[in-house]
Design a protein around this motif. Structure first.
Motif, mmCIF file in Angstrom:
data_model
loop_
_atom_site.group_PDB
_atom_site.id
_atom_site.type_symbol
_atom_site.label_atom_id
_atom_site.label_comp_id
_atom_site.label_asym_id
_atom_site.label_seq_id
_atom_site.Cartn_x
_atom_site.Cartn_y
_atom_site.Cartn_z
ATOM 1 N N THR A 24 0.959 -1.365 -0.096
ATOM 2 C CA THR A 24 -0.060 0.071 0.004
ATOM 3 C C THR A 24 0.939 1.271 0.085
ATOM 4 N N LEU A 60 -1.043 -0.282 -3.898
ATOM 5 C CA LEU A 60 -2.669 -0.126 -3.862
ATOM 6 C C LEU A 60 -3.080 0.801 -2.711
ATOM 7 N N ASP A 63 -7.323 -0.082 1.524
ATOM 8 C CA ASP A 63 -8.433 -0.850 1.597
ATOM 9 C C ASP A 63 -8.323 -1.725 0.309
ATOM 10 N N GLY A 64 -7.181 -1.872 -0.224
ATOM 11 C CA GLY A 64 -6.887 -2.960 -1.159
ATOM 12 C C GLY A 64 -7.546 -2.547 -2.732
ATOM 13 N N LYS A 65 -8.161 -1.292 -2.711
ATOM 14 C CA LYS A 65 -8.458 -1.028 -4.046
ATOM 15 C C LYS A 65 -7.513 -0.383 -4.516
ATOM 16 N N LYS A 79 -5.273 -3.196 -13.443
ATOM 17 C CA LYS A 79 -5.642 -4.536 -13.168
ATOM 18 C C LYS A 79 -5.135 -5.649 -14.028
ATOM 19 N N ILE A 89 -8.257 -10.403 -8.473
ATOM 20 C CA ILE A 89 -8.815 -8.987 -8.175
ATOM 21 C C ILE A 89 -10.334 -9.188 -8.623
ATOM 22 N N TYR A 92 -12.361 -3.804 -8.677
ATOM 23 C CA TYR A 92 -11.201 -2.970 -8.561
ATOM 24 C C TYR A 92 -10.249 -3.266 -7.221
ATOM 25 N N ARG A 93 -10.798 -4.223 -6.657
ATOM 26 C CA ARG A 93 -9.972 -4.574 -5.400
ATOM 27 C C ARG A 93 -9.452 -6.076 -5.229
#
Length: 114
Positions: A24, A60, A63-65, A79, A89, A92-93
């Motif tokens: 992140t 990312l 929150d992983g998005k 992606k 994925i 988009y997460r």
DNA sequence: TTTGTGACCGTAA
DNA sequence: ATTACGGCCACAA
């Protein structure tokens, strides 16, 4: 510490994210010795775009998005790049938490010799 | 000098 | 799950 130096540090950390793993913005900032400076990480990546040595797509939001606006060109390319590396994925997460780059980075960081 | 804008983040509704 | 808010702060207007 100057901003350019911080940028350099950030990029040096970012480029060691292993293939198929993700990190992140905040983690990169922490590892670069710049806690709370996630936004500077995004800025650094923006400045370094077109630099093939930096795996920008493996970074990312917390929150992983994917940070780019959904459906934007960049989000879609990111992606695709992740999928091609085997990162799951949904939308988009990222799907699986196990992709989080839980650092075994003491080793990796050691190699960076700040 | 002040203000608005981000590839952000943690917390609290 | 999503929204709101306050932090964060470089940079451009």
């Amino acid at each position: 510490m100057s901003v350019p130096d911080s940028i350099t540090k950030i990029l040096s950390v970012a480029m060691i994210i292993p293939v198929g793993r993700v990190a992140t913005y905040g983690q990169i900032a922490d590892l670069a010795g710049l806690p709370g400076r996630a936004r500077l990480v995004s800025k650094a990546l923006k400045k370094a775009d077109h630099d093939m040595s930096i795996p920008w797509h493996r970074i990312l939001r917390s929150d992983g998005k994917i940070a780019f606006a959904a459906n934007s060109e960049q989000a879609q390319e990111q992606k695709q790049r992740l999928l091609s590396e085997g990162v799951a994925i949904s939308g988009y997460r990222i799907t699986l938490k196990q992709y989080q780059w839980q650092p075994e980075l003491h080793d990796l960081l050691h190699r960076l010799k700040y």
